[in-house]
Every structure is written in structure tokens, then in C-alpha cells.
Motif scaffolding. Structure first.
Motif, PDB file in Angstrom:
ATOM      1  N   VAL A  16       0.829  -1.202   0.000  1.00 46.56           N
ATOM      2  CA  VAL A  16       0.000   0.000   0.000  1.00 46.56           C
ATOM      3  C   VAL A  16       0.863   1.252   0.000  1.00 46.56           C
ATOM      4  CG1 VAL A  16      -1.944  -1.095   1.171  1.00 46.56           C
ATOM      5  CG2 VAL A  16      -0.179   0.027   2.515  1.00 46.56           C
ATOM      6  N   LYS A  17       0.307   2.323  -0.513  1.00 43.65           N
ATOM      7  CA  LYS A  17       0.926   3.640  -0.486  1.00 43.65           C
ATOM      8  C   LYS A  17      -0.029   4.584   0.228  1.00 43.65           C
ATOM      9  CE  LYS A  17       4.140   4.810  -2.618  1.00 43.65           C
ATOM     10  NZ  LYS A  17       5.484   5.048  -2.184  1.00 43.65           N
ATOM     11  N   ARG A  18       0.532   5.527   0.948  1.00 41.15           N
ATOM     12  CA  ARG A  18      -0.269   6.474   1.703  1.00 41.15           C
ATOM     13  C   ARG A  18      -0.662   7.647   0.800  1.00 41.15           C
ATOM     14  NH1 ARG A  18      -1.452   6.747   6.737  1.00 41.15           N
ATOM     15  NH2 ARG A  18      -1.911   8.710   7.730  1.00 41.15           N
ATOM     16  N   LEU A  19      -1.898   8.122   0.930  1.00 46.05           N
ATOM     17  CA  LEU A  19      -2.400   9.249   0.153  1.00 46.05           C
ATOM     18  C   LEU A  19      -2.942  10.293   1.127  1.00 46.05           C
ATOM     19  CD1 LEU A  19      -3.307  10.530  -2.573  1.00 46.05           C
ATOM     20  CD2 LEU A  19      -5.443   9.266  -2.288  1.00 46.05           C
ATOM     21  N   ASN A  20      -2.317  11.441   1.146  1.00 51.32           N
ATOM     22  CA  ASN A  20      -2.780  12.538   1.993  1.00 51.32           C
ATOM     23  C   ASN A  20      -3.385  13.614   1.108  1.00 51.32           C
ATOM     24  OD1 ASN A  20      -1.814  11.516   4.484  1.00 51.32           O
ATOM     25  ND2 ASN A  20       0.255  12.079   3.860  1.00 51.32           N
ATOM     26  N   HIS A  59     -11.797   5.724   6.749  1.00 51.81           N
ATOM     27  CA  HIS A  59     -10.835   5.040   5.876  1.00 51.81           C
ATOM     28  C   HIS A  59     -11.548   4.099   4.910  1.00 51.81           C
ATOM     29  CE1 HIS A  59      -8.358   1.457   5.043  1.00 51.81           C
ATOM     30  NE2 HIS A  59      -7.418   2.345   4.804  1.00 51.81           N
ATOM     31  N   ASN A  83     -11.888   4.545   0.821  1.00 53.89           N
ATOM     32  CA  ASN A  83     -11.380   3.441   0.000  1.00 53.89           C
ATOM     33  C   ASN A  83     -12.468   2.928  -0.944  1.00 53.89           C
ATOM     34  OD1 ASN A  83      -9.048   2.078  -0.508  1.00 53.89           O
ATOM     35  ND2 ASN A  83      -8.965   1.081   1.482  1.00 53.89           N
TER      36      ASN A  83
END
Length: 75
Positions: free
Chosen positions: A28-32, A55, A59
Motif C-alpha cells: 500500500v501507499k499512503r495518500l494525503n 478510511h 477506500n
């Protein structure tokens, strides 16, 4: 007798299955993102109404939009 409740001990096979599942998950990659407060509040309310976490809601919405966009491109 302890005042703290103990979690039941999991079976070894259950722990092995969980470890295998963890290894098979996609990285997974974090998205801010920056959102206006009103949008954030609306999303929180929607998550509450659907009895899900913020979350999980975000998603689900992203996946739904990606699926829709993919379908539109193939048509």
C-alpha cells in the motif's frame, strides 16, 4: 484471577494463515489530501450513517470511481 481479560490464544494454523494472508496482500501507499472542513465533515457523517470507518468509506468511494472510469474507457 486477573482483572484484565485475556484474549483467547489463537491456534498455530490460524496464525500461519494470517501471516500468509499478510504476505499476499498488495503493498500500500499512503495518500494525503487537503479537504475543506465542510467536505471532511460530510464524509465523516456519511461514514457514520453507513456504520463504517472514514478510511473504509474513502477506500470504497475511490474503488467505485476507478471501476466506473475503467468501464467508461472500455466502452
Amino acid at each position: 484471577m486477573s482483572i484484565f481479560a485475556r484474549k483467547p490464544r489463537r491456534e498455530k494454523s490460524e496464525r500461519v494463515n494470517e501471516a500468509i494472508a499478510d504476505l499476499q496482500r498488495e503493498p500500500v501507499k499512503r495518500l494525503n489530501i487537503n479537504l475543506p472542513r465542510s467536505v471532511h465533515k460530510s464524509l465523516k457523517q456519511l461514514a457514520l450513517e453507513n456504520n463504517e470507518t472514514l478510511h473504509d468509506l474513502i477506500n470504497r468511494l475511490i474503488h467505485k470511481e476507478l471501476k466506473r472510469a475503467s468501464k467508461a474507457q472500455s466502452d
